[in-house]
Design a protein around this motif. Sequence first.
Motif, mmCIF file in Angstrom:
data_model
loop_
_atom_site.group_PDB
_atom_site.id
_atom_site.type_symbol
_atom_site.label_atom_id
_atom_site.label_comp_id
_atom_site.label_asym_id
_atom_site.label_seq_id
_atom_site.Cartn_x
_atom_site.Cartn_y
_atom_site.Cartn_z
ATOM 1 N N THR A 38 32.533 24.229 -36.495
ATOM 2 C CA THR A 38 31.824 23.103 -37.103
ATOM 3 C C THR A 38 32.473 21.780 -36.715
ATOM 4 O O THR A 38 31.784 20.818 -36.362
ATOM 5 N N ALA A 39 33.800 21.722 -36.754
ATOM 6 C CA ALA A 39 34.507 20.492 -36.397
ATOM 7 C C ALA A 39 34.270 20.131 -34.932
ATOM 8 O O ALA A 39 34.100 18.950 -34.598
ATOM 9 N N LEU A 40 34.249 21.134 -34.060
ATOM 10 C CA LEU A 40 34.016 20.882 -32.644
ATOM 11 C C LEU A 40 32.601 20.332 -32.419
ATOM 12 O O LEU A 40 32.410 19.361 -31.682
ATOM 13 N N VAL A 41 31.622 20.912 -33.084
ATOM 14 C CA VAL A 41 30.243 20.417 -32.967
ATOM 15 C C VAL A 41 30.144 18.993 -33.503
ATOM 16 O O VAL A 41 29.493 18.137 -32.893
ATOM 17 N N HIS A 42 30.795 18.711 -34.610
ATOM 18 C CA HIS A 42 30.747 17.359 -35.172
ATOM 19 C C HIS A 42 31.405 16.351 -34.245
ATOM 20 O O HIS A 42 30.917 15.219 -34.102
ATOM 21 N N GLU A 43 32.487 16.754 -33.598
ATOM 22 C CA GLU A 43 33.135 15.871 -32.632
ATOM 23 C C GLU A 43 32.217 15.590 -31.443
ATOM 24 O O GLU A 43 32.143 14.470 -30.953
ATOM 25 N N VAL A 44 31.498 16.611 -30.985
ATOM 26 C CA VAL A 44 30.519 16.411 -29.909
ATOM 27 C C VAL A 44 29.457 15.418 -30.364
ATOM 28 O O VAL A 44 29.098 14.495 -29.630
ATOM 29 N N TYR A 45 28.964 15.585 -31.575
ATOM 30 C CA TYR A 45 27.943 14.672 -32.111
ATOM 31 C C TYR A 45 28.469 13.238 -32.134
ATOM 32 O O TYR A 45 27.781 12.311 -31.711
ATOM 33 N N LEU A 46 29.707 13.054 -32.618
ATOM 34 C CA LEU A 46 30.274 11.701 -32.681
ATOM 35 C C LEU A 46 30.384 11.075 -31.293
ATOM 36 O O LEU A 46 30.141 9.880 -31.123
ATOM 37 N N ARG A 47 30.724 11.880 -30.313
ATOM 38 C CA ARG A 47 30.806 11.337 -28.953
ATOM 39 C C ARG A 47 29.425 11.042 -28.379
ATOM 40 O O ARG A 47 29.257 10.096 -27.624
ATOM 41 N N LEU A 48 28.434 11.862 -28.760
ATOM 42 C CA LEU A 48 27.069 11.588 -28.311
ATOM 43 C C LEU A 48 26.555 10.281 -28.906
ATOM 44 O O LEU A 48 25.878 9.507 -28.238
ATOM 45 N N VAL A 49 26.858 10.050 -30.178
ATOM 46 C CA VAL A 49 26.422 8.825 -30.845
ATOM 47 C C VAL A 49 27.043 7.611 -30.179
ATOM 48 O O VAL A 49 26.416 6.565 -30.061
ATOM 49 N N ASP A 50 28.279 7.759 -29.700
ATOM 50 C CA ASP A 50 28.979 6.664 -29.049
ATOM 51 C C ASP A 50 28.421 6.333 -27.672
ATOM 52 O O ASP A 50 28.607 5.242 -27.169
ATOM 53 N N VAL A 51 27.753 7.292 -27.063
ATOM 54 C CA VAL A 51 27.224 7.096 -25.718
ATOM 55 C C VAL A 51 26.015 6.164 -25.788
ATOM 56 O O VAL A 51 25.170 6.286 -26.660
ATOM 57 N N ASP A 52 25.926 5.251 -24.861
ATOM 58 C CA ASP A 52 24.857 4.257 -24.868
ATOM 59 C C ASP A 52 23.593 4.814 -24.214
ATOM 60 O O ASP A 52 23.363 4.651 -23.026
ATOM 61 N N ARG A 53 22.801 5.534 -25.010
ATOM 62 C CA ARG A 53 21.486 6.013 -24.587
ATOM 63 C C ARG A 53 21.505 6.685 -23.216
ATOM 64 O O ARG A 53 20.780 6.322 -22.306
ATOM 65 N N MET A 54 22.386 7.654 -23.069
ATOM 66 C CA MET A 54 22.470 8.320 -21.777
ATOM 67 C C MET A 54 21.124 8.932 -21.390
ATOM 68 O O MET A 54 20.304 9.197 -22.239
#
Length: 185
Positions: free
Chosen positions: A50-66
């Motif tokens: 769960t923590a790994l998936v949440h970290e992926v989500y946080l990094r996706l949110v940080d990405v500028d509309r890839m």
Amino acid sequence: MHDVTDLLLSWRQGDAAALDRLVPLVYDELRRVARRHLRGESPGHAFQATALVHEVYLRLVDVDRMALTNRAHFFGVAATLMRQILVDHARRQRADKRGGRVTVLTLDEALPAAWTSSVDVLALDEALDALSAIDVRQCRVVELRFFTGLTIDEAATALGISPSTVEREWALAKAWLFRRLSAST
């Protein structure tokens, strides 16, 4: 599958809420992939699926509309992010002044069945970097198959190549990784 692609398109076009609607559609599959990666970890490992998936989500949110174009591409990016997260974590563990443990993943599917030992994430990351210098496509196939668990057909779609090409690249990459990782142990 079309819902994921539609949401990715909406997100890319500026709909910030589209990513929030996308996550429930892919969450279970991302957790399955994360559990697979963490299966070889020692009990009490700092990361849980769960923590790994949440970290992926946080990094996706940080990405500028890839420019994520479809489901397979999304999971390919998620695989790369999981790899980066696990490698960063392993580096922090290694840097621990008490001699922290090295994060270990089992390459049961990525390497020939005769080789059943575990490989540390840093060694795998270095091997994939070396493979990328030789053949970027083979490295991407490994990321998609091993880190995300995409099928041959899904990886082919993500890369825009035929399934038979993915099979060939997968076999070559597994053999190359086997030699490289065996030499480093």
